[in-house]
Every structure is written in C-alpha cells, then in structure tokens.
Design an enzyme around this catalytic site. Structure first.
Site, PDB file in Angstrom:
ATOM      1  N   ASP A  25      40.295 -91.137  19.806  1.00 36.11           N
ATOM      2  CA  ASP A  25      40.361 -90.603  18.443  1.00 36.11           C
ATOM      3  C   ASP A  25      41.316 -91.430  17.589  1.00 36.11           C
ATOM      4  OD1 ASP A  25      38.714 -88.147  18.534  1.00 36.11           O
ATOM      5  OD2 ASP A  25      40.173 -87.514  20.046  1.00 36.11           O
ATOM      6  N   HIS A  48      37.024 -92.340  25.024  1.00 37.09           N
ATOM      7  CA  HIS A  48      36.884 -91.811  23.668  1.00 37.09           C
ATOM      8  C   HIS A  48      38.268 -91.761  23.047  1.00 37.09           C
ATOM      9  CE1 HIS A  48      35.647 -89.617  20.201  1.00 37.09           C
ATOM     10  NE2 HIS A  48      36.407 -88.577  20.500  1.00 37.09           N
ATOM     11  N   HIS A  71      36.316 -88.351  12.635  1.00 36.85           N
ATOM     12  CA  HIS A  71      35.868 -86.968  12.753  1.00 36.85           C
ATOM     13  C   HIS A  71      36.993 -85.961  12.982  1.00 36.85           C
ATOM     14  CE1 HIS A  71      35.565 -88.751  16.840  1.00 36.85           C
ATOM     15  NE2 HIS A  71      36.045 -87.585  17.229  1.00 36.85           N
ATOM     16  N   ASP A  83      31.429 -87.193  19.770  1.00 39.76           N
ATOM     17  CA  ASP A  83      32.362 -86.091  19.529  1.00 39.76           C
ATOM     18  C   ASP A  83      32.171 -85.352  18.212  1.00 39.76           C
ATOM     19  OD1 ASP A  83      34.440 -84.414  20.295  1.00 39.76           O
ATOM     20  OD2 ASP A  83      35.990 -85.678  19.416  1.00 39.76           O
TER      21      ASP A  83
END
Length: 967
Positions: free
Chosen positions: A52, A50, A419, A174
């Site tokens: 970001d 994951h 996000h 997420d």
C-alpha cells in the site's frame, strides 16, 4: 535482443524518424513463460507482495520500515530480498506493482544491482504488473487523475526497461469494488487482462457455482468492440495464499517439513490441499503466493515453494494430474487465451461491494470529504501547471521566480489516487501526509505558474496567490484599500470558453471591477456570512460578460463603489434561464423552473443524518466505519424541518439566500445571471457526537419526478450507468441492507428522470449517492463515527478540525433541470467545468492571452497537455459525449492538430496508446470469444480525413506525441 525502435512522425507532408526512447527491447515476458502440461491441472504460483502506498503508515514510513509498532513493513527490504532470491534459481518468478515504491528503490541502487535487475526483467523473471504509480481506488477517483498516475508509472518503466518493462496485465487485488470506466481505461492502454480480488459475496458464490469467475468485460456502450473489451478474472483467494500456505515471516503456517525421519513430516498433507479448483473453466488455476508487505525475508517463501513444486510434481509418476509451477499473471492469461474457450460477457460494474450480509463497503464513497475535495482541486491545479509549462516554454521551470516544476505535483497526485488515500480509508496521520504532499506540489506549481505568466506577459511583476479562500482570507485583497487598485489573473484550463464566478474577500465596499480595457464588469460587493465560522466578510463576484477566453488570463481592477440589495422578503428568484421558489413557511426550496423549456418540478431539499451502527444490532455486530456504511435504521433523522432565512441578496450578478438549519449545518442557495444551474453551497460540521451517536450526514432532494426506482450515476466521471433500487443486473439480489446496499459512488454527477424531466446534480468531489424513494436523490456529504469497522484501519473516522472539535466541510452541488434528451448538453460541460475550474493564479498584471488558436468544438475536451521532453509534448483529445446521448454532440468530430496552439508550431505527430507507453500501431492485444457476434457500435466510427486531422468518435480518447517548436 536489444534493438533500437524508431517511429516515423509526420512532418509537413513528409516523414522523419523520431525516437520514443533510446532503447526498446522485445517483450520476452510471454516468451519466457514456463512450460505447462495440457493433460493436467496446472497450478500457477504467483509470488507477489501487496504494498500500500500509504495506509496505516505513510509512504515514507512504509518504504523505510519505520514505526513498525504500527505495522511491520519495509518495502526497501522486500525488494532487496526478492532480487537476491531470484538470482538463485532461474525458475523463480516475482511480480511487482507499485511503481512509486520501485522508483524510489531503483534510484538508490548501484549500477551492478541495476544491471542484475534489468537482466531479471529481460528474462521475464521479474515482471511488472499494472505499472501505475499506485494501485488506484476505483470508486472515488476521477478518470483524468487515473490516466495521469498510470502514465507516470508506465513512463518510468518504459524509460528504464524498455518493452520488457511494459505491463501486460492490470492488477487491482485490493480496491473495494470495481468501476467499468477503469476497465475501459485499462483496455485502451493495451492491457490483455485484468485481475482483482474483491467482489460481492453473493456475486462470488454464484460465479463459483456457474464457473464464471473469469469473463470478458465489455466496458463501454459507445466504443466499438473490442476497443474497451477486457478479459477479467476474479482471484480464488483474494490476494492471499491458500489457507495453510503462507510462508512469510509474518505468518504462522507450518513450513514444509520434508525429512521423512522427522516426527512432524507433513509433505503428504500439504500436497493434498492443491486439489480444490473446480470452479474455474480451464485446466489452469492461479494461486497468489503473498500478501500485504510480504517477502521482506523472501528466502522463507521461495524455499517452501521450491519444495511444494518438487513434491507435488513428483506425484505425477504415481498418476497425479496436478502440475505446479512458478508463473506470472501474464503467463497464466496466455494459457487461458490458448484454450480458445467461450467466456461469459459482463457489461455493468462491480458496485456496491459487500463481504457479508450487513457489511457494505459504501461508506468510503464519502469518507474524509475535505481530503476528497483537496485531491480534486489539486487535479485541476496540476492540469493548469502542465499546460502553462508547455505554453510558457523552458523558462517556466527556471525563470525569474526560481525553480518550479510539475513533477512534484504529479507524484503527489499519483500517490493520492491510491485505494487507501482519496478513498479516505487511511489513518488520520496518513491523511495529513497525503495533504502535505499535495500542498508541496501546489507550492512547486505556483513557482512554475509565476514564471510562465512572466514569459507570456513580458512582465516580472510579483504575483501573490490567495491560498486560504476556503476560509475567506486573502491578505492582499483585504488590505487593498491602502493602494489605488489591485489586479487579478484568471486562467481557464478548459479548451472552450466558460462563464465562471470569481469570489474574493475584500475590506469594505468601495470597489468596482473593470476588464483590461477599462470596461466595467458586472459585479457585486456585499456582506456574506460563512455560517460555520460566524465570520462576516465582504466579497465580490466577478464574471466576464463576454466569457473567459480559453486557456487565457484576464485581470480586474478594484476602484469604486458598487451597491447590492439585501432583503429577507424576496423568496422567488428569476434570471434568464431559471426560476427558484422557496416555501414561505419552512424556508426550504419548494420548486425549480427551467424558463427555456417551461418546465417546473416540485423540489424540496433538506439535510438529514443516519444513526451509524455501533455494532450492537442483534442481526450483526458490524459497525459503521471508514469503509462500511451501516445505518441503524432506514429512516434518517431530519436536522431541522425548517430553514431560517438569514440573508437574501439580489443583484444583477447573483441572487442568493443564506439558510441556517442548525449550529452545524447551513447553506447558501445561489442563482447566477446567465447560468443554467442552481448552486447549493453547503457547510456541515463539526458533526456533534456528544450524544454518543455517530452520524452519516446527507442532503436529500425530493421531487415529483416519476423515477420508478431508477437513478443514474457516472463511472469515474465519464460514462453513465443505470442503477435500480434493490437490483443487480447479474444476479438475483437478496437485499439485507436497504440503505447501504443501494448506495453507489458518484465522481461528478448523478440524476433521476422520467419521460419529461431530468434533475441532474453535479458534485465538486466524489461522494456516495442513492435514490431510496421515487423521485428522490440523496447524497452523503459528511461522516463522523465513533467506532472502527474492523477492516484494518484500527481507528474510528472522527476527523479533528483546525478551529473546532471536529471537521467542518464545505462544498457545492449544481442542480440542472432539463428534458432528458437535452440533459447531456448541460451536465457534461458543467461536470468538466467543476473538475477543471478556472485558476486565479494570484494578483499581478498579465495580458489577455489564449493558448489555443480557437475554441475546441463543444464535444471535444483537451484532457492532457504536458511537456514530454525538450522538443515534444503529450496531448490527449477526448470526445466527452456517449453515443446517442446528445442529438447535437454525439457525432464524430474532427480536430486539426496543426491548428491547435497559438504559441506552438506542430512539426510532427504520432499516435500512442492511452498510457503513452506504446505506439498505437504497435498495439496487439489478445482477442477473446464470447460466443456472440460483437455488437455494432452505437455510433459510426468515422476515420481521419487526413494525416493532420484526427476524428474522435463518442467516448474516444486519442493520445498523441507532438514534436513542437515554440513560436
């Protein structure tokens, strides 16, 4: 096998062939899925990372592995390592999500590496999931920006890898709550399923108990099922591996020690941990093997997973019923579909999200209000940039003013949807970086706009943009007394006519405004006070009496004086459509009247602040922070019970009252002639914290509307959902936070209503809102906090200001009072107009111009108009009304593609998926059984009357690739 795919496009009644991309490959992702055992529990290990697109570090810092003292993370090394390890065993799999990172990595690779990666993709061993430029937030993003960032990522994957690069599954592991409109978008883009990791702790407990962790999400009340139906699964461990099974270099879990001669042999112990999967309906379970920025040393992961698979499956010879395999979300989804079970139905959304009794993630709906506004304005600027690139032709990107492009802004906006970007949950230095990227995108678009206007006007006269109107600064217009006149261009990106006030700072009051024919335009020149800056400047408000032409440019000249009236004694305002009253004693709004419908409501508006929790409450140590909203009490503090009326201005154009509530809160109440809405322009900040208290600032509208604990909020700017205080449609809520637990995100509007009245509030950015009291609607405007909320960001949300100790935020709310049955006809156009505001692309001569042959029907919105390649453009036409929402406009409407544009001849057209990475006729999604008959659509699904005429049903978005020729 590689094959060339071509599409027949309609051309003048005959057909021609048109290529969507040079090479399209059969999607082999599902064909390459590993074999499962139907008599066993199949555990699908999904190796993933994951990554970001900015959070604790900037996008660049994350990619290069810079500033690892903040967080150890380097995306380029993750991709290097994973590709190396995938080559060592054909059974291994990996999924990747964030195209913004992969795009950058791909551009740096050699041809040999690209061939290896392409082979891995073709064999289904490297699979792209989700595929957008980022994994977008779902609470604070507008649907138009979400569709754009998804299209950006999906197009790169399609152009690079063909059909095998097309993601089949949406993956939002997420984001902090999940919007119904996002699910609808994913379904219309052709995804077979959707997986996420976060849902309310009470909801999750119930679903685990009833085995409803997977469901069919019916994500629209207007679209005919299964068009907006999406299979949705909640991942068992969020997006982390099961406890004890993290084998990344950042983890401390023990590796699998499989030498029986060693004292710490642990194979038997680890194998036994894989038997806890009782809360899923099938004999398949998905296990996410990875987490934030993991796999920088992929060998650690794969070596241990290889052993796990080997030793668990070896127990099958002794009667074990567990089968472990490398897999992907699409392979797992295929097995669920083959099971042919009946799945529960979901029709609401997953807001608000709480991970514990006092931990509601509802603060980020408002966090970083200035960044939220800048992102929204940037979206409007991007649409204008895209449209003018099409209308101006090739010289728009390379013309008299230099090289311009829309691509830079597209990528910046794609990153901003992340996000931890527009959500406001990033570190301060990362927020600066997001804003810097948007500013760079603006600069590239400005060059394009100048070039395009030069082409359309036939004039290369200089055009100067006013970049600092938010602080009432524009050097050119303020120095205009030195020249005879100045002109201004106004471009309307909507496909319909609008009346829009334009405001410019000027030096003095000797101005008049005329249109291109020399005809006087009703305007006002007068004093205006920006309360937070204590800066007095002169402005004029302009609007065209004949409405601004669609997709148009109009200019104005300043010449002679125009006198306005100033008074503090007039506290009743009346224009054609509205009447506004103020209380003589308090200076607050007291009533609002719709003169068309003869409706009046009591309306009091004031500003308050909630005392943010410092974590010292006996019930919980949870603080308010960037993510979490947790007030110390249910009663906010009023900033001032009265408002000092500082100025009152009355003219034939605008009537306004300037209210002063405190040294850090002020407001201008405006009523424009010919408008059906009341404007509240608020200024809040810098929020004082010298008293040691963090503050969550709201404005509250109190009315006599009998709303009975119900209120309504939009979902990402499109469909509206009903909310009810202290209630959830899918489970019996135990309310533990009476304020934060009733907050919901609004992207463009919210309203309360009873049988006779509806009060709608349209916002200029995403914010949090609620209705705590009957007849009341409150909107959170600003937050300044003193503590971190322990969700990873590691710093309090206390934004610095450029001129003061703390951020000053300014924004607008539009209020409309209507009968409920007429409300949509007012708030839908208002909301679209706020999102796509007319652009003043600088001063300089330009002719009256319209890019459309005629205004689009009121129900139709031109969502997308962008250059696709040299000879084709991408358009999206949207029906912007829900079924049965409007007596007038909730009907099918037909548009002729050949009669749209004034500067383009449409030679061919072919319909695509919403994501523009599939031909519409080739979409073939998995079908799911809910045990009930699909409900009939609320509106008739009309069909196209001819090849060139396309019909839009309520809430339908249709995407077309047009082959065009410049006229």
């Amino acid at each position: 096998m590689l094959k060339v795919s071509k599409k027949e496009m309609i051309v003048g009644g005959s057909k021609t062939h048109y290529f969507i991309s040079p090479l399209i490959m059969d999607n082999v992702s599902l064909q390459s899925c590993p074999a499962t055992n139907p008599s066993m529990l199949n555990v699908h290990l999904v190796p993933h990372t994951h990554d970001d697109v900015g959070w604790l570090k900037t996008v660049d810092q994350y990619y290069y592995g810079d500033r690892n003292y903040i967080q150890h993370a380097g995306v380029q090394y993750i991709l290097d390592s994973v590709i190396d390890q995938l080559q060592k065993d054909p059974a291994r799999r990996f999924i990747y999500v964030e195209t913004a990172f992969f795009y950058r990595w791909w551009r740096q690779q050699s041809q040999d590496t690209r061939r290896i990666v392409t082979q891995l993709v073709n064999e289904g061993r490297l699979e792209f999931i989700n595929g957008g430029w980022c994994m977008s937030d779902e609470a604070t993003t507008h649907y138009s920006a979400v569709i754009d960032q998804m299209t950006l990522g999906l197009r790169f994957l399609n152009d690079t890898f063909g059909e095998c690069g097309r993601p089949l599954v949406a993956w939002h592991i997420d984001p902090f709550g999940h919007a119904r409109e996002h699910a609808s978008i994913f379904a219309q883009m052709g995804y077979d399923g959707f997986f996420f990791g976060r849902l309310d702790y009470q909801d999750k407990a119930r679903r685990m108990k009833t085995k409803e962790m997977e469901m069919l999400w019916r994500a629209s009340e207007s679209l005919t099922p299964p068009l907006a139906d999406l299979f949705t699964g909640v991942l068992p461990n969020g997006y982390n591996p099961p406890e004890g099974f993290c084998w990344d270099q950042s983890c401390n879990d023990a590796p699998i020690r499989d030498d029986p001669d060693l004292e710490d042999y642990n194979v038997d112990e680890i194998v036994q941990r894989f038997l806890n999967a009782a809360f899923y309906k099938t004999n398949h379970i998905i296990m996410t093997m990875g987490s934030d920025f993991q796999y920088e040393n992929a060998n650690l992961w794969y070596k241990n997973m290889d052993k796990l698979i080997k030793y668990v499956n070896a127990l099958q010879a002794k009667g074990s019923k567990v089968n472990v395999l490398y897999s992907t979300p699409s392979c797992y989804l295929q097995e669920l579909n083959l099971a042919n079970l009946t799945w529960p139905l979901k029709t609401d959304d997953f807001f608000p999200y709480a991970d514990d009794a006092h931990d509601f993630w509802t603060g980020y709906f408002t966090s970083r209000p200035a960044l939220k506004l800048y992102e929204r304005l940037s979206n409007s600027r991007l649409q204008t940039c895209n449209q003018l690139e099409v209308l101006g032709g090739p010289k728009s990107t390379s013309g008299p003013f230099g090289e311009g492009d829309s691509d830079t802004m597209s990528k910046a906006m794609g990153v901003a949807q992340h996000h931890d970007a527009v959500s406001g949950t990033e570190k301060q230095h990362v927020a600066y970086d997001y804003a810097r990227r948007l500013a760079t995108g603006w600069a590239h678009c400005e060059v394009l706009v100048r070039n395009s206007l030069a082409v359309l006007s036939g004039s290369e006269s200089p055009r100067v943009f006013c970049e600092n109107l938010n602080i009432s600064v524009c050097p050119l217009t303020e120095s205009s007394q030195k020249v005879l006149y100045f002109s201004m261009n106004v471009y309307n990106p909507l496909g319909r006519t609008v009346s829009w006030p334009v405001r410019l700072p000027v030096n003095g009051s000797l101005y008049n405004v005329t249109d291109s024919n020399g005809k006087a335009v009703d305007s006002q020149v007068g004093n205006y006070v920006f309360m937070s800056f204590k800066h007095i400047c002169n402005i004029y408000d302009m609007k065209s009496s004949s409405l601004l032409p669609l997709l148009s440019v109009r200019w104005f000249y300043g010449l002679s004086p125009h006198i306005s009236i100033n008074s503090k004694s007039i506290l009743v305002y009346v224009f054609k459509f509205l009447k506004v009253n103020f209380d003589d004693t308090t200076g607050l709004l007291s009533s609002l009247t719709n003169l068309e419908t003869n409706q009046t409501i009591r309306l009091t508006q004031n500003f308050y602040w909630y005392n943010a929790s410092a974590g010292n409450n006996k019930e919980s140590h949870q603080t308010s922070g960037a993510y979490i909203f947790r007030p110390n009490s249910s009663d906010p503090f009023v900033i001032n019970k009265t408002a000092e009326i500082q100025t009152v201005t009355v003219s034939s154009t605008v009537q306004e009252v300037t209210q002063w509530f405190s040294p850090w809160v002020s407001q201008v109440v405006r009523l424009y002639e010919g408008h059906r809405e009341l404007e509240l322009e608020w200024t809040v900040g810098p929020v004082p914290i010298a008293d040691g208290l963090g503050k969550e600032v709201i404005t509250r509208l109190d009315t006599d509307i009998e709303s009975s604990d119900y209120f309504y909020t939009d979902s990402n700017g499109r469909e509206v959902l009903e909310r009810r205080k202290d209630y959830r449609p899918t489970w019996d809520l135990k309310q533990t936070e009476p304020i934060a637990g009733n907050y919901y995100p609004i992207n463009s509007r919210a309203y309360i209503k009873d049988d006779k009245h509806q009060l709608t509030v349209v916002t200029d950015r995403s914010q949090g809102a609620s209705s705590i009291y009957n007849g009341s609607l409150e909107i959170m405007l600003h937050r300044r906090l003193l503590y971190d909320d322990f969700r990873g960001v590691g710093e309090p949300l206390s934004e610095p200001g450029e001129f003061f100790d703390g951020l000053v935020a300014r924004g607008r709310l539009l209020l409309a009072l209507t009968p409920p049955k007429m409300a949509a006809d007012v708030h839908r156009p208002l909301a679209q107009g706020m999102v796509l505001q007319p652009l003043s692309p600088g001063t300089g001569w330009a002719p009256l111009f319209s890019g459309l042959q005629a205004a689009l029907p009121p129900a139709v919105h031109l969502l997308t108009l962008s250059q696709w390649d040299k000879d084709s453009v991408l358009i999206r036409l949207e029906h912007q009304y829900q079924a049965k929402e409007s007596e007038t406009h909730s009907q099918p409407v037909t548009v002729n593609l050949q009669k749209l544009f004034s500067t383009l001849e449409v030679l061919g057209a072919s319909e695509m998926s919403l994501g523009a990475n599939q031909w519409k006729e080739d979409m073939n999604r998995l079908q799911w059984n809910t045990g009930t008959k699909a409900s009939l659509p609320l509106s008739l699904s009309a069909k196209d009357p001819s090849p060139w005429e396309v019909t839009l049903n309520p809430m339908e978005i249709r995407t077309f690739l047009l082959r065009v020729r410049q006229l």
